[in-house]
Design a protein around this motif. Sequence first.
Motif, mmCIF file in Angstrom:
data_model
loop_
_atom_site.group_PDB
_atom_site.id
_atom_site.type_symbol
_atom_site.label_atom_id
_atom_site.label_comp_id
_atom_site.label_asym_id
_atom_site.label_seq_id
_atom_site.Cartn_x
_atom_site.Cartn_y
_atom_site.Cartn_z
ATOM 1 N N THR A 144 0.835 -1.193 0.000
ATOM 2 C CA THR A 144 0.000 0.000 0.000
ATOM 3 C C THR A 144 0.871 1.246 0.000
ATOM 4 O O THR A 144 2.012 1.219 0.463
ATOM 5 N N ILE B 70 -3.616 6.657 3.744
ATOM 6 C CA ILE B 70 -3.542 5.952 2.468
ATOM 7 C C ILE B 70 -3.633 6.909 1.275
ATOM 8 O O ILE B 70 -4.528 7.752 1.206
ATOM 9 N N ASP C 11 -4.539 2.175 -1.760
ATOM 10 C CA ASP C 11 -4.570 0.994 -0.904
ATOM 11 C C ASP C 11 -3.845 -0.179 -1.555
ATOM 12 O O ASP C 11 -2.780 -0.592 -1.107
#
Length: 382
Positions: A127, A140, A143
């Motif tokens: 990620t 994030i 992802d």
Amino acid sequence: MICVKNGLIHDAVHEQPYVADILADGGKITAIGQNLIVPEGCEVIDATGKNVYPGFVEAHCHLGLDGSGIGFEGDDCNEMTDILTPQLRAIDGINPMDPAFHEALAAGVTTVCTGPGSANVLGGVFTAIKTVGKRVDKMIVKDAVAMKCAFGENPKRCYKDKNNYSRMSTASKLREMLMKAQEYDRKITAAGDDESKRPPLDVKLEALRPVIRKEMPLKAHAHQANDIFTAIRIAREFQVGLTLEHVTEGHLIVEELKEEPYPMAVGPSLTHASKFELRNKTFETPGILAAAGCQVSIITDSPVIPQQYLPLCAGLAVKSGMKENDALKAITINPARHIGIEDRVGSLEIGKDADIVVMEGSCFEVSARMCTVIVNGKVEVA
């Protein structure tokens, strides 16, 4: 709203730096130019006489999974009970409270692609995250970046007493899983909306469906030349995406690699040759590959090299012959492209995230002093 005034901008787009202002609002860069009008209430950073860079980007590391002060009891980098674990996701193991995050941020590393290590033939999903935050869900950038796979000595060493003694075995296991995933995906597609015709759920094969469907590349750990070619061979056999990680012997096969479309993340080079397959390691590799026209990123593979030394590794590549502009791209826009987030980070351009690094001296020099690190338009280090 924030404005970085009058700095020497190295934007990772233009080859030559230039003096200008950068205006950011809402976490995004909104204007770049000389003598910009500063809106009332805007925070101003005076960068006169200083160098301004995009936030540095790491294409391949294990930050948050294996970091500061971590021994056996704190290591979440590899799942050692199963050689095939594509269903694992980095976000379920990352610890944003690891002090290594702040160390990275303080050195201007604002985005990293992190995930499981190389013990397994299939390790799980990497990620991309910012290095600021306490909760990974809010850090994030992307992802599911890539599916980690590994060739060479690591899977052999970790599973030699179980079921993986040779490079041939490693390749066969990856092929078998990709074949099964292809068949699994075909059956699901053929079943359509008819639940009764769908195959039983298989979490490993489900995790590999994005790879088979070219929605996510394989992220191939490969140091030795023959391992690099095996990764390419398998990617072509199954017509899947691929990025090459480490590429230690890349300089020995540059004539072959320059004909390939795959991005390459080179490193970690600031260590001794701890394995037979690293005996040809050199800081000349990224420069040789870049000069041949390959897309090259430089990596620390942290914690193999501490994350904060990413710019230093680029500087050592320059010392070994890499052009400075290529070295800058190798820790900014190229890794952003490598992990598929170049629309967000990696260069100083209007519309991108306001991740900005202000330094006294060159980022390639040990003597450089960090002045300001801005992430998402907010000063995080001053």
